[in-house]
Design a protein around this motif. Sequence first.
Motif, PDB file in Angstrom:
ATOM      1  N   THR A  10     -25.549 150.922   8.680  1.00  0.00           N
ATOM      2  CA  THR A  10     -24.197 151.266   8.242  1.00  0.00           C
ATOM      3  C   THR A  10     -24.064 151.060   6.739  1.00  0.00           C
ATOM      4  N   ILE A  11     -23.507 152.051   6.061  1.00  0.00           N
ATOM      5  CA  ILE A  11     -23.177 151.929   4.642  1.00  0.00           C
ATOM      6  C   ILE A  11     -21.666 152.117   4.531  1.00  0.00           C
ATOM      7  N   ARG A  12     -20.991 151.152   3.967  1.00  0.00           N
ATOM      8  CA  ARG A  12     -19.537 151.235   3.945  1.00  0.00           C
ATOM      9  C   ARG A  12     -18.960 150.668   2.658  1.00  0.00           C
ATOM     10  N   THR A  13     -17.718 151.065   2.393  1.00  0.00           N
ATOM     11  CA  THR A  13     -16.943 150.500   1.286  1.00  0.00           C
ATOM     12  C   THR A  13     -15.907 149.554   1.883  1.00  0.00           C
ATOM     13  N   THR A  14     -15.789 148.373   1.300  1.00  0.00           N
ATOM     14  CA  THR A  14     -14.893 147.349   1.829  1.00  0.00           C
ATOM     15  C   THR A  14     -13.858 146.954   0.778  1.00  0.00           C
ATOM     16  N   ALA A  15     -12.614 146.834   1.193  1.00  0.00           N
ATOM     17  CA  ALA A  15     -11.537 146.364   0.312  1.00  0.00           C
ATOM     18  C   ALA A  15     -11.162 144.951   0.719  1.00  0.00           C
ATOM     19  N   ARG A  16     -11.186 144.021  -0.246  1.00  0.00           N
ATOM     20  CA  ARG A  16     -10.898 142.623   0.043  1.00  0.00           C
ATOM     21  C   ARG A  16      -9.800 142.100  -0.874  1.00  0.00           C
ATOM     22  N   ILE A  17      -9.148 141.022  -0.435  1.00  0.00           N
ATOM     23  CA  ILE A  17      -8.061 140.420  -1.208  1.00  0.00           C
ATOM     24  C   ILE A  17      -8.317 138.934  -1.375  1.00  0.00           C
ATOM     25  N   VAL A  18      -8.308 138.484  -2.630  1.00  0.00           N
ATOM     26  CA  VAL A  18      -8.303 137.045  -2.912  1.00  0.00           C
ATOM     27  C   VAL A  18      -6.829 136.655  -2.921  1.00  0.00           C
ATOM     28  N   LEU A  19      -6.384 136.064  -1.824  1.00  0.00           N
ATOM     29  CA  LEU A  19      -4.961 135.815  -1.580  1.00  0.00           C
ATOM     30  C   LEU A  19      -4.597 134.387  -1.978  1.00  0.00           C
ATOM     31  N   PHE A  20      -3.608 134.240  -2.847  1.00  0.00           N
ATOM     32  CA  PHE A  20      -3.176 132.926  -3.317  1.00  0.00           C
ATOM     33  C   PHE A  20      -1.770 132.614  -2.823  1.00  0.00           C
ATOM     34  N   ASP A  21      -1.533 131.307  -2.548  1.00  0.00           N
ATOM     35  CA  ASP A  21      -0.166 130.877  -2.284  1.00  0.00           C
ATOM     36  C   ASP A  21       0.417 130.275  -3.563  1.00  0.00           C
ATOM     37  N   GLU A  22       1.621 129.698  -3.471  1.00  0.00           N
ATOM     38  CA  GLU A  22       2.291 129.177  -4.663  1.00  0.00           C
ATOM     39  C   GLU A  22       1.596 127.941  -5.239  1.00  0.00           C
ATOM     40  N   ASN A  23       0.655 127.356  -4.486  1.00  0.00           N
ATOM     41  CA  ASN A  23      -0.074 126.177  -4.957  1.00  0.00           C
ATOM     42  C   ASN A  23      -1.494 126.517  -5.408  1.00  0.00           C
ATOM     43  N   ASP A  24      -1.754 127.783  -5.652  1.00  0.00           N
ATOM     44  CA  ASP A  24      -3.066 128.266  -6.115  1.00  0.00           C
ATOM     45  C   ASP A  24      -4.178 128.031  -5.102  1.00  0.00           C
ATOM     46  N   ARG A  25      -3.820 127.904  -3.830  1.00  0.00           N
ATOM     47  CA  ARG A  25      -4.840 127.867  -2.786  1.00  0.00           C
ATOM     48  C   ARG A  25      -5.129 129.298  -2.349  1.00  0.00           C
ATOM     49  N   THR A  26      -6.357 129.555  -1.965  1.00  0.00           N
ATOM     50  CA  THR A  26      -6.719 130.895  -1.512  1.00  0.00           C
ATOM     51  C   THR A  26      -7.039 130.871  -0.026  1.00  0.00           C
ATOM     52  N   LEU A  27      -6.707 131.952   0.657  1.00  0.00           N
ATOM     53  CA  LEU A  27      -6.904 132.015   2.102  1.00  0.00           C
ATOM     54  C   LEU A  27      -8.313 132.524   2.428  1.00  0.00           C
ATOM     55  N   LEU A  28      -9.044 131.736   3.201  1.00  0.00           N
ATOM     56  CA  LEU A  28     -10.367 132.140   3.664  1.00  0.00           C
ATOM     57  C   LEU A  28     -10.378 132.208   5.184  1.00  0.00           C
ATOM     58  N   MET A  29     -11.130 133.169   5.706  1.00  0.00           N
ATOM     59  CA  MET A  29     -11.307 133.317   7.136  1.00  0.00           C
ATOM     60  C   MET A  29     -12.671 132.753   7.513  1.00  0.00           C
ATOM     61  N   ARG A  30     -12.730 132.114   8.669  1.00  0.00           N
ATOM     62  CA  ARG A  30     -13.995 131.564   9.166  1.00  0.00           C
ATOM     63  C   ARG A  30     -14.524 132.483  10.263  1.00  0.00           C
ATOM     64  N   GLY A  31     -15.819 132.781  10.201  1.00  0.00           N
ATOM     65  CA  GLY A  31     -16.376 133.679  11.202  1.00  0.00           C
ATOM     66  C   GLY A  31     -17.849 133.457  11.427  1.00  0.00           C
ATOM     67  N   ASN A  32     -18.424 134.297  12.285  1.00  0.00           N
ATOM     68  CA  ASN A  32     -19.855 134.246  12.549  1.00  0.00           C
ATOM     69  C   ASN A  32     -20.321 135.602  13.056  1.00  0.00           C
ATOM     70  N   ASP A  33     -21.610 135.789  13.016  1.00  0.00           N
ATOM     71  CA  ASP A  33     -22.230 136.977  13.595  1.00  0.00           C
ATOM     72  C   ASP A  33     -22.261 136.778  15.106  1.00  0.00           C
ATOM     73  N   PRO A  34     -21.736 137.726  15.892  1.00  0.00           N
ATOM     74  CA  PRO A  34     -21.762 137.551  17.351  1.00  0.00           C
ATOM     75  C   PRO A  34     -23.157 137.287  17.902  1.00  0.00           C
ATOM     76  N   LYS A  35     -24.184 137.737  17.184  1.00  0.00           N
ATOM     77  CA  LYS A  35     -25.558 137.508  17.632  1.00  0.00           C
ATOM     78  C   LYS A  35     -26.037 136.080  17.335  1.00  0.00           C
ATOM     79  N   THR A  36     -25.377 135.427  16.370  1.00  0.00           N
ATOM     80  CA  THR A  36     -25.739 134.041  16.016  1.00  0.00           C
ATOM     81  C   THR A  36     -24.462 133.219  15.890  1.00  0.00           C
ATOM     82  N   PRO A  37     -23.752 132.976  16.988  1.00  0.00           N
ATOM     83  CA  PRO A  37     -22.455 132.295  16.938  1.00  0.00           C
ATOM     84  C   PRO A  37     -22.520 130.858  16.435  1.00  0.00           C
ATOM     85  N   GLU A  38     -23.718 130.277  16.409  1.00  0.00           N
ATOM     86  CA  GLU A  38     -23.839 128.887  15.960  1.00  0.00           C
ATOM     87  C   GLU A  38     -23.816 128.763  14.437  1.00  0.00           C
ATOM     88  N   VAL A  39     -23.921 129.871  13.722  1.00  0.00           N
ATOM     89  CA  VAL A  39     -23.934 129.846  12.252  1.00  0.00           C
ATOM     90  C   VAL A  39     -22.605 130.401  11.735  1.00  0.00           C
TER      91      VAL A  39
END
Length: 347
Positions: free
Chosen positions: A185-214
């Motif tokens: 797969t070759i794709r273009t991805t749009a991402r957002i570095v999202l900040f709150d009023e305290n300059d914290r950024t929102l990160l999502m936690r994930g894993n590859d379904p093939k390697t759920p332990e990582v």
Amino acid sequence: MTFSATTVLVLALIAAVVIAIGLWAYSTANRLDRLHVRSDQSWQALDAALARRAVVARSVAMAIASPVSDPARSEQAKQLSALGAVAERAGRGDRETVENQLSSALSAIDIGMLRPQLVAELADAEARVLIARRFHNDAVRDTLALRTRRPVRLLHLGGTAPLPTYFEITERATPAASTGLSVDTIRTTARIVLFDENDRTLLMRGNDPKTPEVSFWFTVGGGVEPGESLRVAAVRELYEETGHRADPASLRGPIWRRVAVFPFNGDLIRSEELFFALRVRGFEPRAANQTTIERRSITGHQWCTAADIVALDQSCETVYPYHLDELLAEAAEAASGSVDPEVRSIR
């Protein structure tokens, strides 16, 4: 002794010219110093990227090594391993020749013989070399453009620092990042570095379904669908993953561009990621319209400071993009501004 008004005026003009020249020389010398620092740092980054490619090349050599029954393949593995070892030890003067030889050897490798994870690692190493080389050559070009100006040379504003030099190597004829043999797969991805009023950024936690332990962490975003603009795709992904609605016009950027090649759910993906910056009032993310694969692969979220990101990295849960803790200040400034900054490449 008295001076006429004309004499005073002439002396004042001369003094003004001398001061102006002095200020110009001072500012130019400072700018040259910054450019030389930039050239040095860009070379260090390129050197590290080349060193990493050499290590990956030796891993590829080990992967394709075969019994004596296939002497041609065994000889190819030996040559690649030897070139990788030489590239790791080569000095600056011989580096271009050695790296060109390594590029040629890598071009002869049948990517189909390698595991998808190793293909991804090789593609990532090559992409980093490509980006680092461009950064270095851009820095050299800017330094030489100022350093070689006649007034700069006449006043010796460059001091005794040696002139930086370009680094030119051939790129792989069939880079793993774009070959059709293993990249699914070759794709273009749009991402957002999202900040709150305290300059914290929102990160999502994930894993590859093939390697759920990582587990790993990443910014909000996803693939651009046919007919979508980058901004529309970014705010759609923001809503789907967090439930927060945003105006596409409120996004600042793109501020960064990143090319990533990685295995995911059994496929090898090449993604060109464009990052926007956005500041919002803090909220508790609640997924609104996740896909099946997102429900399987996204396992959590966290509003993070730079220190939090460092802690996540140290806990062996990689954060993407790399060195995000060092990039946050730049993104926060863009999010708070009213003008879209110039996009630049990151890792």
